[in-house]
Design an enzyme around this catalytic site. Sequence first.
Site, PDB file in Angstrom:
ATOM      1  N   ASP A  22       0.820  -1.212   0.000  1.00 46.85           N
ATOM      2  CA  ASP A  22       0.000   0.000   0.000  1.00 46.85           C
ATOM      3  C   ASP A  22       0.855   1.264   0.000  1.00 46.85           C
ATOM      4  OD1 ASP A  22      -2.341   1.459   0.030  1.00 46.85           O
ATOM      5  OD2 ASP A  22      -2.562   1.375   2.208  1.00 46.85           O
ATOM      6  N   ASN A  70     -10.507  -2.905  -6.874  1.00 54.59           N
ATOM      7  CA  ASN A  70      -9.637  -1.935  -7.561  1.00 54.59           C
ATOM      8  C   ASN A  70     -10.104  -1.575  -8.972  1.00 54.59           C
ATOM      9  OD1 ASN A  70      -6.530  -3.094  -6.006  1.00 54.59           O
ATOM     10  ND2 ASN A  70      -7.843  -1.368  -5.451  1.00 54.59           N
TER      11      ASN A  70
HETATM   12  C1  FPP Z   1      -1.843   0.072  -3.399  1.00 51.57           C
HETATM   13  O1  FPP Z   1      -1.407   1.421  -3.363  1.00 51.57           O
HETATM   14  C2  FPP Z   1      -1.311  -0.608  -4.569  1.00 51.57           C
HETATM   15  C3  FPP Z   1      -2.043  -1.127  -5.600  1.00 51.57           C
HETATM   16  C4  FPP Z   1      -3.524  -1.070  -5.622  1.00 51.57           C
HETATM   17  C5  FPP Z   1      -1.396  -1.740  -6.778  1.00 51.57           C
HETATM   18  C6  FPP Z   1      -0.176  -2.589  -6.520  1.00 51.57           C
HETATM   19  C7  FPP Z   1       0.448  -2.893  -7.817  1.00 51.57           C
HETATM   20  C8  FPP Z   1       1.775  -2.951  -8.069  1.00 51.57           C
HETATM   21  C9  FPP Z   1       2.806  -2.793  -7.021  1.00 51.57           C
HETATM   22  C10 FPP Z   1       2.265  -3.134  -9.480  1.00 51.57           C
HETATM   23  C11 FPP Z   1       2.157  -4.476 -10.080  1.00 51.57           C
HETATM   24  C12 FPP Z   1       2.601  -5.612  -9.241  1.00 51.57           C
HETATM   25  C13 FPP Z   1       3.514  -6.570  -9.568  1.00 51.57           C
HETATM   26  C14 FPP Z   1       3.565  -7.776  -8.688  1.00 51.57           C
HETATM   27  C15 FPP Z   1       4.418  -6.501 -10.717  1.00 51.57           C
HETATM   28  P1  FPP Z   1      -2.460   2.598  -3.555  1.00 51.57           P
HETATM   29  O2  FPP Z   1      -2.519   2.953  -4.991  1.00 51.57           O
HETATM   30  O3  FPP Z   1      -3.768   2.210  -2.928  1.00 51.57           O
HETATM   31  O4  FPP Z   1      -1.753   3.724  -2.750  1.00 51.57           O
HETATM   32  P2  FPP Z   1      -2.448   4.945  -1.984  1.00 51.57           P
HETATM   33  O5  FPP Z   1      -3.146   4.340  -0.790  1.00 51.57           O
HETATM   34  O6  FPP Z   1      -1.287   5.789  -1.589  1.00 51.57           O
HETATM   35  O7  FPP Z   1      -3.375   5.610  -2.950  1.00 51.57           O
END
Ligand code: FPP
Length: 238
Positions: A22, A70
């Site tokens: 996150d 998501n």
């Molecule tokens: C949460 O941060 C993260 C996600 C919803 C996406 C995670 C995806 C990746 C790391 C990329 C692809 C993965 C791999 C395994 C290659 P957020 O966007 O909710 O952060 P925020 O809370 O700061 O908005």
Amino acid sequence: MGMKTPAGENGSIPRHISIIMDGNGRWAQRRGLPRSAGHKAGAETFRRIARYCKDLGVEYLTVYAFSTENWKRPAEEVGTIMGLLEKYLLDSIAEMEEDRIRLRFFGDLSALSPRLQELIARTAEIAGRLPGCFQANVCLNYGGRDEIVRAARALAESGEEWSEENFERHLDSAGIPDPELIIRPGGEYRVSNFLLWQSAYAEYVFSPKLWPDFQTEDIDDAIARYRTRDRRFGGVQT
Ligand code: FPP
């Protein structure tokens, strides 16, 4: 508190670590960058941390990459994450055997693009040739409740007796030990529909650091904190 548990319990390295990745969006926003830059950095952090866990002797690493909720994000952001996953899959297909890393996916994969599904099928084929190697499980279109409903349906259709053992064999995580340690960077104190069944006795470690800033030392720190926990599994200290 006390570090008196013998090796093999939580005196040693966990067999299975899970991470809620996150904070990618906030990491980017703080730098004046688009959220997609945060996901790109987050994907790099995942690569680094996966290799580190493998080197430590962890057997399984499960990460939350995309939840069943998501899809509500702007199409551009969803597209970026799917693009990063495609790139990661292509790199993995080329490098999995050399790196000795098994890649597996949890979640309802039927909603993913045919292209991603095809690449996932190819990684599954390669993973089949790497028994006993370090395994990274990537949760994609994953929700803990959705996984439980899919398993319940499969168990009902199988006609097997309703027991915890039979139920577990229909989960995405079938055959994998439950995570002993779940790490959530990003400053929130929530489970967010992640591994609801498997986390029954997991120890949680929360960190204010945003996922792209997460370092190998933060894994060391999480394991050190896990080791101080007194795991009783519903029993009493002996
Ligand atoms: C949460 O941060 C993260 C996600 C919803 C996406 C995670 C995806 C990746 C790391 C990329 C692809 C993965 C791999 C395994 C290659 P957020 O966007 O909710 O952060 P925020 O809370 O700061 O908005």
